[in-house]
Write an enzyme that holds these catalytic residues in place. Structure first.
Site, PDB file in Angstrom:
ATOM      1  N   ASN A  27       0.829  -1.221   0.000  1.00  0.00           N
ATOM      2  CA  ASN A  27       0.000   0.000   0.000  1.00  0.00           C
ATOM      3  C   ASN A  27       0.857   1.262   0.000  1.00  0.00           C
ATOM      4  O   ASN A  27       0.657   2.176   0.783  1.00  0.00           O
ATOM      5  CB  ASN A  27      -0.948   0.005   1.198  1.00  0.00           C
ATOM      6  CG  ASN A  27      -0.206  -0.050   2.527  1.00  0.00           C
ATOM      7  OD1 ASN A  27       0.940  -0.474   2.596  1.00  0.00           O
ATOM      8  ND2 ASN A  27      -0.862   0.372   3.585  1.00  0.00           N
ATOM      9  N   ASP A  86      -3.650  -5.673   0.238  1.00  0.00           N
ATOM     10  CA  ASP A  86      -3.622  -4.998   1.530  1.00  0.00           C
ATOM     11  C   ASP A  86      -5.016  -4.643   2.004  1.00  0.00           C
ATOM     12  O   ASP A  86      -5.837  -5.539   2.176  1.00  0.00           O
ATOM     13  CB  ASP A  86      -2.702  -3.787   1.495  1.00  0.00           C
ATOM     14  CG  ASP A  86      -2.489  -3.204   2.893  1.00  0.00           C
ATOM     15  OD1 ASP A  86      -2.277  -4.002   3.818  1.00  0.00           O
ATOM     16  OD2 ASP A  86      -2.555  -1.981   3.050  1.00  0.00           O
ATOM     17  N   HIS A 113      -7.094  -9.613   2.342  1.00  0.00           N
ATOM     18  CA  HIS A 113      -7.604  -8.871   3.488  1.00  0.00           C
ATOM     19  C   HIS A 113      -9.125  -8.924   3.396  1.00  0.00           C
ATOM     20  O   HIS A 113      -9.720  -8.250   2.550  1.00  0.00           O
ATOM     21  CB  HIS A 113      -7.085  -7.438   3.471  1.00  0.00           C
ATOM     22  CG  HIS A 113      -5.661  -7.318   3.880  1.00  0.00           C
ATOM     23  ND1 HIS A 113      -5.216  -6.335   4.732  1.00  0.00           N
ATOM     24  CD2 HIS A 113      -4.574  -8.069   3.585  1.00  0.00           C
ATOM     25  CE1 HIS A 113      -3.911  -6.475   4.931  1.00  0.00           C
ATOM     26  NE2 HIS A 113      -3.503  -7.516   4.235  1.00  0.00           N
ATOM     27  N   HIS A 163      -5.002 -10.920   9.618  1.00  0.00           N
ATOM     28  CA  HIS A 163      -5.723 -10.344  10.771  1.00  0.00           C
ATOM     29  C   HIS A 163      -7.209 -10.716  10.846  1.00  0.00           C
ATOM     30  O   HIS A 163      -8.086  -9.845  10.745  1.00  0.00           O
ATOM     31  CB  HIS A 163      -5.534  -8.837  10.828  1.00  0.00           C
ATOM     32  CG  HIS A 163      -5.760  -8.066   9.554  1.00  0.00           C
ATOM     33  ND1 HIS A 163      -6.804  -8.291   8.706  1.00  0.00           N
ATOM     34  CD2 HIS A 163      -5.060  -7.045   9.012  1.00  0.00           C
ATOM     35  CE1 HIS A 163      -6.746  -7.448   7.700  1.00  0.00           C
ATOM     36  NE2 HIS A 163      -5.690  -6.678   7.855  1.00  0.00           N
ATOM     37  N   ASN A 211      -9.054  -1.498  10.857  1.00  0.00           N
ATOM     38  CA  ASN A 211      -9.855  -2.323   9.958  1.00  0.00           C
ATOM     39  C   ASN A 211      -9.134  -3.645   9.734  1.00  0.00           C
ATOM     40  O   ASN A 211      -7.976  -3.628   9.309  1.00  0.00           O
ATOM     41  CB  ASN A 211     -10.073  -1.609   8.617  1.00  0.00           C
ATOM     42  CG  ASN A 211     -11.171  -2.266   7.793  1.00  0.00           C
ATOM     43  OD1 ASN A 211     -11.950  -3.056   8.312  1.00  0.00           O
ATOM     44  ND2 ASN A 211     -11.232  -1.946   6.518  1.00  0.00           N
ATOM     45  N   ASP A 238       0.752  -6.210  12.440  1.00  0.00           N
ATOM     46  CA  ASP A 238      -0.141  -5.361  11.652  1.00  0.00           C
ATOM     47  C   ASP A 238       0.238  -3.890  11.813  1.00  0.00           C
ATOM     48  O   ASP A 238      -0.619  -3.015  11.903  1.00  0.00           O
ATOM     49  CB  ASP A 238      -1.605  -5.592  12.051  1.00  0.00           C
ATOM     50  CG  ASP A 238      -2.587  -5.067  11.008  1.00  0.00           C
ATOM     51  OD1 ASP A 238      -2.230  -5.062   9.822  1.00  0.00           O
ATOM     52  OD2 ASP A 238      -3.700  -4.670  11.391  1.00  0.00           O
ATOM     53  N   HIS A 242       0.376   6.064  11.218  1.00  0.00           N
ATOM     54  CA  HIS A 242      -0.323   7.224  10.674  1.00  0.00           C
ATOM     55  C   HIS A 242       0.040   8.450  11.503  1.00  0.00           C
ATOM     56  O   HIS A 242       0.392   8.340  12.678  1.00  0.00           O
ATOM     57  CB  HIS A 242      -1.846   7.044  10.711  1.00  0.00           C
ATOM     58  CG  HIS A 242      -2.355   5.927   9.865  1.00  0.00           C
ATOM     59  ND1 HIS A 242      -2.256   5.921   8.489  1.00  0.00           N
ATOM     60  CD2 HIS A 242      -2.977   4.764  10.199  1.00  0.00           C
ATOM     61  CE1 HIS A 242      -2.802   4.816   8.014  1.00  0.00           C
ATOM     62  NE2 HIS A 242      -3.232   4.097   9.022  1.00  0.00           N
TER      63      HIS A 242
END
Length: 368
Positions: A27, A86, A113, A163, A211, A238, A242
């Site tokens: 990503n 992703d 995902h 995940h 998420n 994970d 940010h």
């Protein structure tokens, strides 16, 4: 997105957390979907990260979810270990079938995902057929697991679900491992935040935005039960950095590499719920085997990739002390016991806690 993380900061964070190898998702901008993009990223990682760095590359062309990517040239790169879009599922059933069919000869694990995303929700509204009747947004994880595992079994793909967060998803994976119904080559992972937090936890919505979302306490406890019962293959950090502004605007994702080991030691190993060697399997040897990367074991001839752990070291999660450029952790202020105090990659010490470097060199590198 180097304001979130660089290879240098992310590598230092990983080493401090006891990780000797990391696998990056595609990503990026531009996405990891071409040979030049991967080669450029791999060169930057070698020069800056300090830890072994591998890559997942896009399942669909430019990670746009519209057509199959060209896998052959990418699969030939030694740094490429898996395929993933992703944060987006492949919402079209027909496209996911084409992904499974075209990727099977290259033997790279598919890492779908299975969470909904804005792109997926838009696809449902536009009439894209996912192969099941979509429910409310962010509740379709198990339907994707069932669909993708069935297709992978049909075409002989390896599939590793990232995940997972729902009790029903764990049950679905278990069903596809049942030889009576035709065994699928399927593995799965969970994250510390889905193991230890539920939708009822009281931190701010921005701090807990992730998420797939945090689920019910019943789902959280079911994930723990599956982990302790040997039905989960790996624990993944994970790690999703940010900026503060991005989190305030609703960006999904939490940091992971600097806290995962301490959380597992504090919440599972110290209370006697998980044996230390079982934790090593979940955090190290099983992920290395799933993705076919060196390391993960302490055996003659294996790379000297080692994490030195002090199981009695107490510490408090302080985001301002992180090596990561970002601070988005829901565990700030949590008191933990157990931490990596040194990390070695290929026999080279890449991280040492204060006062430990000389002690490690005396034992493992005499005369240097």
């Amino acid at each position: 997105f180097e304001h979130k993380e660089t290879f240098r900061s992310g590598g230092r964070a990983a080493a401090r957390g006891g990780y000797t190898s990391v696998i990056c998702e595609p990503n990026t901008h531009p996405p990891l979907a071409s040979v030049p993009a991967v080669r450029e990223a791999a060169c930057k990682a070698r020069n800056n990260a300090g830890v072994r760095t591998y890559f997942k590359v896009a399942m669909t062309h430019r990670r746009l979810g519209r057509r199959v990517a060209e896998y052959g040239p990418l699969a030939a790169l030694p740094e490429v270990v898996a395929l993933s879009d992703d944060g987006d599922p492949v919402s079209s059933r027909a496209l996911m079938e084409a992904v499974c069919m075209h990727s099977a000869p290259w033997k790279l694990p598919l890492c779908p995902h299975c969470e909904d995303s804005p792109r997926a929700v838009g696809d449902y509204a536009a009439g894209v057929d996912p192969g099941f009747e979509p429910k409310a947004p962010y509740t379709n994880e198990t339907s994707y697991v069932e669909r993708d595992a069935a297709m992978a079994r049909k075409y002989g793909c390896r599939i590793h679900f990232s995940h997972l967060s729902l009790q029903s998803s764990i049950r679905a994976v278990r069903g596809f491992r049942d030889a009576r119904h035709g065994r699928a080559d399927v593995t799965c992972e969970v994250t510390p935040h889905h193991l230890l937090l539920s939708e009822r936890d009281g931190a701010s919505r921005e701090a807990l935005s992730v998420n797939p979302p945090l689920r019910s306490r019943r789902d959280m406890e079911a994930l723990q039960e599956a982990l302790l019962g040997g039905r989960i293959d790996a624990i993944a950090s994970d790690h999703a950095p940010h900026s503060a502004g991005e989190k305030q605007q609703g960006a999904c994702g939490l940091l992971g590499v600097e806290t995962t080991l301490g959380l597992i030691m504090t919440c599972f190993i110290r209370p006697g719920r998980l044996a230390p060697l079982d934790a090593c399997r979940l955090l190290s040897s099983a992920p290395a085997e799933i993705f076919g990367v060196p390391g993960g074991t302490v055996t003659e001839g294996a790379p000297a990739d080692l994490a030195f752990i002090d199981p009695e070291k107490g510490w408090v999660v302080d985001p301002e002390d992180f090596e990561s450029l970002s601070r988005n952790t829901p565990f700030a202020g949590r008191r933990l016991t157990g931490r990596a105090v040194g990390t070695m990659v290929g026999g080279r010490l890449v991280y040492a806690d204060e006062g430990l470097e000389n002690r490690i060199r005396d034992v493992f590198l005499p005369g240097r």
